[in-house]
Every structure is written in C-alpha cells, then in structure tokens.
Design a protein around this motif. Structure first.
Motif, PDB file in Angstrom:
ATOM      1  N   LEU A 182      47.051  40.259  46.015  1.00 48.73           N
ATOM      2  CA  LEU A 182      46.457  41.011  47.115  1.00 48.73           C
ATOM      3  C   LEU A 182      47.543  41.590  48.030  1.00 48.73           C
ATOM      4  CD1 LEU A 182      43.387  38.834  48.196  1.00 48.73           C
ATOM      5  CD2 LEU A 182      43.349  41.104  47.141  1.00 48.73           C
ATOM      6  N   LEU A 217      49.034  44.451  46.193  1.00 47.58           N
ATOM      7  CA  LEU A 217      48.056  45.526  46.058  1.00 47.58           C
ATOM      8  C   LEU A 217      47.931  46.330  47.348  1.00 47.58           C
ATOM      9  CD1 LEU A 217      46.014  46.501  43.830  1.00 47.58           C
ATOM     10  CD2 LEU A 217      44.291  45.123  45.005  1.00 47.58           C
ATOM     11  N   THR A 218      48.029  45.646  48.469  1.00 44.61           N
ATOM     12  CA  THR A 218      47.896  46.316  49.762  1.00 44.61           C
ATOM     13  C   THR A 218      49.233  46.765  50.337  1.00 44.61           C
ATOM     14  OG1 THR A 218      47.953  44.144  50.857  1.00 44.61           O
ATOM     15  CG2 THR A 218      45.784  45.053  50.319  1.00 44.61           C
ATOM     16  N   SER A 221      32.340  36.308  42.374  1.00 43.53           N
ATOM     17  CA  SER A 221      33.638  36.974  42.251  1.00 43.53           C
ATOM     18  C   SER A 221      33.711  37.776  40.952  1.00 43.53           C
ATOM     19  CB  SER A 221      34.759  35.932  42.288  1.00 43.53           C
ATOM     20  OG  SER A 221      36.005  36.509  41.947  1.00 43.53           O
ATOM     21  N   ARG A 280      33.965  41.849  40.561  1.00 47.46           N
ATOM     22  CA  ARG A 280      35.127  42.454  39.893  1.00 47.46           C
ATOM     23  C   ARG A 280      34.686  43.406  38.788  1.00 47.46           C
ATOM     24  NH1 ARG A 280      37.937  45.275  38.304  1.00 47.46           N
ATOM     25  NH2 ARG A 280      40.159  45.205  37.774  1.00 47.46           N
ATOM     26  N   SER A 330      33.313  46.608  40.412  1.00 46.75           N
ATOM     27  CA  SER A 330      34.167  47.261  41.419  1.00 46.75           C
ATOM     28  C   SER A 330      34.727  48.595  40.943  1.00 46.75           C
ATOM     29  CB  SER A 330      35.317  46.327  41.823  1.00 46.75           C
ATOM     30  OG  SER A 330      36.146  46.049  40.707  1.00 46.75           O
ATOM     31  N   ALA A 334      36.146  47.574  48.996  1.00 42.43           N
ATOM     32  CA  ALA A 334      36.017  46.254  49.623  1.00 42.43           C
ATOM     33  C   ALA A 334      35.463  45.226  48.645  1.00 42.43           C
ATOM     34  CB  ALA A 334      35.133  46.339  50.857  1.00 42.43           C
ATOM     35  N   LEU A 363      36.336  44.805  45.585  1.00 46.78           N
ATOM     36  CA  LEU A 363      37.468  44.233  44.863  1.00 46.78           C
ATOM     37  C   LEU A 363      38.153  43.167  45.702  1.00 46.78           C
ATOM     38  CD1 LEU A 363      39.225  44.394  42.303  1.00 46.78           C
ATOM     39  CD2 LEU A 363      40.614  46.111  43.470  1.00 46.78           C
ATOM     40  N   HIS A 364      38.321  43.443  46.984  1.00 47.06           N
ATOM     41  CA  HIS A 364      38.959  42.472  47.868  1.00 47.06           C
ATOM     42  C   HIS A 364      38.067  41.241  48.062  1.00 47.06           C
ATOM     43  CE1 HIS A 364      41.347  46.050  49.724  1.00 47.06           C
ATOM     44  NE2 HIS A 364      41.810  45.667  48.540  1.00 47.06           N
ATOM     45  N   ALA A 416      38.375  39.005  45.050  1.00 38.66           N
ATOM     46  CA  ALA A 416      39.590  38.195  45.096  1.00 38.66           C
ATOM     47  C   ALA A 416      39.440  37.031  46.073  1.00 38.66           C
ATOM     48  CB  ALA A 416      40.776  39.067  45.484  1.00 38.66           C
ATOM     49  N   LEU A 417      38.809  37.299  47.222  1.00 36.88           N
ATOM     50  CA  LEU A 417      38.613  36.242  48.213  1.00 36.88           C
ATOM     51  C   LEU A 417      37.727  35.125  47.663  1.00 36.88           C
ATOM     52  CD1 LEU A 417      38.901  35.115  51.076  1.00 36.88           C
ATOM     53  CD2 LEU A 417      36.952  36.547  51.758  1.00 36.88           C
TER      54      LEU A 417
END
Length: 407
Positions: free
Chosen positions: A40, A43-44, A349, A353, A356, A364, A366-367, A370-371
């Motif tokens: 993450l 990615l960001t 999750s 995914r 997404s 969001a 996708l994020h 991951a969370l």
C-alpha cells in the motif's frame, strides 16, 4: 507416531520451536500484514524499498513465494511426521529453517544492493531444504502415497527460480512462466490435499451428529478431475495463449464444482472451521471459470487471477492455519466469534479485490480490500499467536457430541 509423541514429550526448548506449524504460521500471518502495508505504501507513493524489482513484481512474489512458502513449510513440517511416524524437525534445526525464510524476505527487500544470483540462492534456500526433508521422510518411511507432494513442492521452488531469472532478464515477471508455474503448483497442492482433508473432516463432523448423508470418499472420478486439473495447469504454464485453454479452464472449473458438490458443504454452515474449507475450495473452482471468462474478454486478467491468489490460496491457507493450530495446541476444533470474523473479513477482501477492476468500482475498493486483508491476518496473529507461543494445553475432558472434533 509413538516416536513423534515421545520426541515432543522430551523436548525442553522454546514452545514456538517444538513443531513446524508454530513459528511458520505466525511468521506467515505477520508477513501477510507487513507485506500488504508495504505494498500500500508503494502503491500510494508514500515509501519505497531498495530493491531491483518493480513494486508489482515484488508484491506478486512476496505473497506467492514469500507468504505461501512459510505456510507450506509449517504444513509439511507438521503433516509429514504424522504421515510417516518419523521424528519432527524441532529446536535449533527448525530455527535455522525459519531464519532461511526470513533471509529470503530481507534479500528480496534489499535486492537492489545484492547480486541477483545471491538473492535467488538465499530466497530458494528454504524450499530446497523442504524438498530434501520431504524426499528423505517419504523415502525412509516408504510413504509413496505422498510422493506427489514432494514433486509439487519441487515444482513450486522451480517456479520461484524461474521467476528470479525472468525478473533479471526483463525486469518484470509478475505474469511470466515462473509465476504461472509457482501458482499452478500451489493450486495442484490445494486440489490434491484439499480433496483429502475437506471430505474427511466433513464426514467426521457430520457422523458425530448422526447425519444420514455423508461426503463421498476418494474415488476414480476424483482421479479424473485431478488429471484434468494437471493438464489444464500444465497448458496454463507453457501455452497460456492457446485458444483451446479457455475451454479447458471452463471444463476444469465445472469439474471441481461437481467434485465439491459431493462433499455435503451445505450441511456444515454451523461450523466456520468447515465451511471456510469448502468456500476456499470453491474459489479454486471459480478461479478456473474466471480464467476462462478472462480469455473471452469478459473479465480482467488481474481480477480473475486474484480469485486464485487471494481466494483459493489466501482463504485455504488461513483456514488450514486456524484448524491446525487449534488441533495441535490442545484446543477444541470449534471456531469462536473472532475466528468467524477473520474469515468473513478475508472473504469481503477477496470479493472487493475481484470487482475492483470494474470501471464503475471506485479505487477505494482496492484500498478497502487491502485493509480487510490486513485485519484478517492481524486477527489471526492476535487470536492464535498466544496459542502458537505457549505450550500445548494439558489433557482435556472429552468434548460433548455438540462440539466433537472433526479431524
């Protein structure tokens, strides 16, 4: 088996090193969390690692050949002594294996400062050690039934080696032959071992409750499904562009759905430790269907691939880690609310995914996926970490029929 139990009784070292599942399952869960956080951050654009791999290649490698390698190590180091009756790896030798795995993760993260053959050798060390251990135990124990497991772990290691070579030559290897070989080996392991344990555990649980309809055992039809699976995955590895593959994928997915329909999954919805195994195997079947649809252009390849990677592999490994930890640390094979919650967190999750990549789904999702992945595996570490670190519970009173163990 008596030798195994005697060795465990005589062991005086740290509890976490008395059986392979203990350090490796805990390490796998912690790495699933940490690697996702790193992904993450990359990615960001918030962070980067001093590595020679692009972030997507590192991300793919560290879950397929990093996280999964730890789970495979924990599983085989625990299962093989039960299969063969020979002594488990424990104490200092087990600590060395854990350090080999950890060295692989460090080498991958610092690969930009190391020669690529060094990174390859360090990263392959654990799997090579596992192949040696498996082959030795199967041969000495004359446990020929499990020889295919040795072959599949070896091919999994070969996929990792090929991944490193391809990454060195082209810089990008997240969808090349090495990745496909490693993935195919893992999926074949799920088809082979899952086809043994899921109907067996389900039968035991239903029998304890007096159910009339029980799962079918391993039959010739299962051999046909496994043969079709091997053919499909072999074609996937060496000829992924073959136009016929899409039809083979759809046929293989349908065959696996039929296979699992014989395992009475609808009758175990009251026990999360069982329905999660059926669900994970369902993702294996759906992954073949998704890959077939992706080749028709009806689904994106990354979305289809994550049905296998996050769904079949992620869900099956979490399910096996929970069940094996409870069974081998002296706890009843019964999931509490916390265990059910981490299964549901991972399920959501996976679904997020997969969808997404659709144009109408915001990034969001996708994020959030991951969370929820992080929550699921962090939850495992919090719930099961103390069990993995402490000695096995003492002799327990027999379980009443309502919570009879299904192993």
């Amino acid at each position: 088996m008596s030798g195994t139990m005697e060795a465990l009784r005589n062991y005086r070292g740290p509890s976490v090193l008395c059986y392979g599942f203990r350090p490796f399952f805990l390490a796998a869960a912690l790495w699933a969390v940490l690697a996702m956080i790193c992904w993450l951050a990359m990615l960001t654009g918030m962070a980067s690692l001093p590595m020679r791999f692009d972030p997507v290649t590192w991300h793919a490698h560290e879950f397929l050949f990093g996280y999964l390698a730890a789970v495979i190590a924990g599983f085989v180091l625990t299962a093989v002594p039960n299969w063969t009756g020979r002594l488990p790896v424990m104490g200092g030798r087990l600590a060395v294996l854990v350090l080999l795995w950890l060295a692989g993760r460090v080498a991958m993260a610092l690969s930009g400062a190391l020669a690529w053959p060094v990174v390859l050798a360090v990263d392959l060390a654990l799997v090579l050690a596992l192949v040696f251990f498996l082959a030795r135990e199967v041969i000495r124990g004359r446990n020929w039934r499990n020889l295919p497991v040795v072959v599949l772990v070896l091919s999994y290691g070969a996929g990792n080696a090929l991944f490193h070579v391809e990454a060195h030559l082209s810089g990008i290897a997240f969808d090349d032959a090495g990745m496909r070989l490693g993935l195919a080996s893992a999926l074949m392991l799920i088809a082979l071992i899952g086809g043994r344990i899921i109907p067996s555990f389900t039968r035991n649980w239903l029998s304890a409750r007096g159910a009339r309809r029980l799962p079918h055992g391993f039959q010739r039809a299962d051999i046909v499904v496994l043969a079709l699976t091997a053919l499909t995955l072999l074609t996937f590895v060496i000829r992924p562009e073959n136009a016929v593959l899409r039809w083979i994928m759809l046929s293989c997915g349908t065959a696996h759905l039929w296979r699992m329909s014989r395992w009475c999954g609808g009758q175990v919805l009251g026990e999360p430790l069982l329905w999660v195994l059926h669900l994970a195997y369902g993702f294996l079947a759906l992954g073949f269907l998704a890959e077939g649809l992706a080749q028709f252009g009806l689904l994106s390849i990354p979305a289809a691939r994550h049905v296998w990677l996050a769904g079949a592999i992620g869900m099956m490994t979490l399910a096996v880690m929970c069940r094996a930890t409870l069974g081998h640390t002296g706890y009843p094979l019964q999931a509490g609310a916390g265990t059910a919650a981490i299964f549901l967190s991972l399920l959501v999750s996976i679904l997020l995914r997969v969808i997404s990549g659709l144009p109408w789904v915001p990034v969001a999702a996708l994020h959030l996926s991951a969370l929820l992945w992080i929550i699921g595996f962090a939850g495992f570490a919090l719930l099961y970490g103390p069990k993995l670190l402490r000695p096995r519970r003492g002799k327990r009173m027999p379980n009443p029929p309502a919570v009879a163990q299904g192993s």
